[in-house]
Write a protein that holds these residues in place. Structure first.
Motif, PDB file in Angstrom:
ATOM      1  N   PHE A  63       0.996  -1.409   0.037  1.00  0.00           N
ATOM      2  CA  PHE A  63       0.226  -0.247   0.277  1.00  0.00           C
ATOM      3  C   PHE A  63       0.664   1.133  -0.136  1.00  0.00           C
ATOM      4  O   PHE A  63       0.386   2.194   0.029  1.00  0.00           O
ATOM      5  N   LYS A 217      -1.874   4.013  -7.225  1.00  0.00           N
ATOM      6  CA  LYS A 217      -2.114   2.811  -6.688  1.00  0.00           C
ATOM      7  C   LYS A 217      -3.226   1.926  -7.094  1.00  0.00           C
ATOM      8  O   LYS A 217      -3.555   0.616  -7.038  1.00  0.00           O
ATOM      9  N   ILE A 221      -1.206  -1.518  -7.312  1.00  0.00           N
ATOM     10  CA  ILE A 221      -2.006  -2.694  -6.574  1.00  0.00           C
ATOM     11  C   ILE A 221      -3.402  -2.789  -7.639  1.00  0.00           C
ATOM     12  O   ILE A 221      -4.768  -2.736  -7.841  1.00  0.00           O
ATOM     13  N   LEU A 236      -8.706   3.194  -0.445  1.00  0.00           N
ATOM     14  CA  LEU A 236      -8.598   3.365  -1.723  1.00  0.00           C
ATOM     15  C   LEU A 236      -9.546   3.354  -2.832  1.00  0.00           C
ATOM     16  O   LEU A 236      -9.557   3.186  -3.908  1.00  0.00           O
TER      17      LEU A 236
END
Length: 274
Positions: A63, A217, A221, A236
């Motif tokens: 993260f 991100k 991710i 998120l």
């Protein structure tokens, strides 16, 4: 275009010849990576796994790593604009201002030079991935590069505007130091920024780093593999006025932000005659 390329090439070459500056710009991001990624990962993962069902799949270091890369972009992009004041002191800026190169091209060349250097340094942070015990697909690392460069452009435009108003390197460093830490901590780079007080949430939403970090991100991710509760807990799911912000909207914000600040810096150069 030749003027833009000449200014870009000079700034990139100058940076890589300055080894102390090259090393120093890595110090703070790596320090934060060790503190937040290494020291706090166990605590954060324990909190998430203990309070959220399915939290055992969460890796805090995964993260925080895109946020550390964004921090590298921020510090390198903004501080690279210090060269404008140095060029003014040594007379180089006056020489290019009296040349046929337009003020806009000068500002764009400076911005692109700082952005290129910052993006290269951000890419060098990828070399740490194998040692951190995390995995990102090669495709995701390639896909994030344009967004890294766009964020670097937005941040270098901030430094460009500041440098266009100031006359001393000391004043520039003072102002930048005041701005850098709030921009990092109020961006979601190191920890979630949801559930902030109202006045602080406004700062989060006008901070260009917020949108750059969120895009990075989302690309790096595999958010879809995380449970909705984890995505919500770790911020998120960035929202504005109660609705989720799309990647296209975040890119548009950074483009508009960069354009406006470059134009303001151009006007500043023209008014002060550098």
């Amino acid at each position: 275009m030749e003027g833009i390329f000449a200014i870009w090439q000079r700034d990139v070459t100058k940076f890589f010849r300055d080894r102390a500056r090259l090393f120093g710009s890595f110090t703070m991001p790596i320090l934060f990576l060790l503190i937040f990624g290494g020291g706090l990962s166990g605590t954060m993962e324990g909190l998430v796994s203990g309070s959220i069902e399915g939290g055992g799949e969460f890796q805090y270091i995964q993260f925080v790593f895109p946020g550390i890369v964004a921090m590298t972009l921020l510090m390198t992009s903004v501080f690279s604009s210090l060269s404008i004041i140095e060029d003014r002191d040594f007379g180089y800026m006056k020489e290019i201002l009296v040349s046929p190169v337009s003020r806009v091209n000068i500002a764009v060349g400076k911005m692109l030079g700082a952005s290129t250097v910052a993006c290269l340094q951000g890419m060098m942070m990828f070399l740490l991935i194998p040692f951190l015990g995390i995995r990102y697909s090669v495709l995701s690392l390639l896909q994030v590069l344009p967004f890294m460069f766009l964020l670097a452009c937005a941040l270098s435009s901030v430094g460009l505007l500041i440098a266009s108003f100031l006359k001393s390197t000391q004043g520039f460093q003072l102002i930048v130091q005041i701005l850098v830490m709030p921009m990092v901590f109020l961006s979601g780079a190191l920890f979630p920024v949801n559930n902030m007080p109202g006045w602080m949430d406004i700062i989060v939403k006008i901070n260009p780093v917020t949108y750059g970090v969120d895009v990075m991100k989302k690309v790096m991710i595999d958010i879809d593999s995380l449970s909705p509760m984890i995505r919500e807990a770790m911020g998120l799911n960035l929202t504005l006025f109660g609705r989720s912000i799309t990647v296209a909207e975040e890119v548009l914000f950074m483009l508009v932000f960069t354009t406006v600040l470059v134009l303001l810096a151009t006007l500043s150069f023209r008014r002060s005659n550098a």
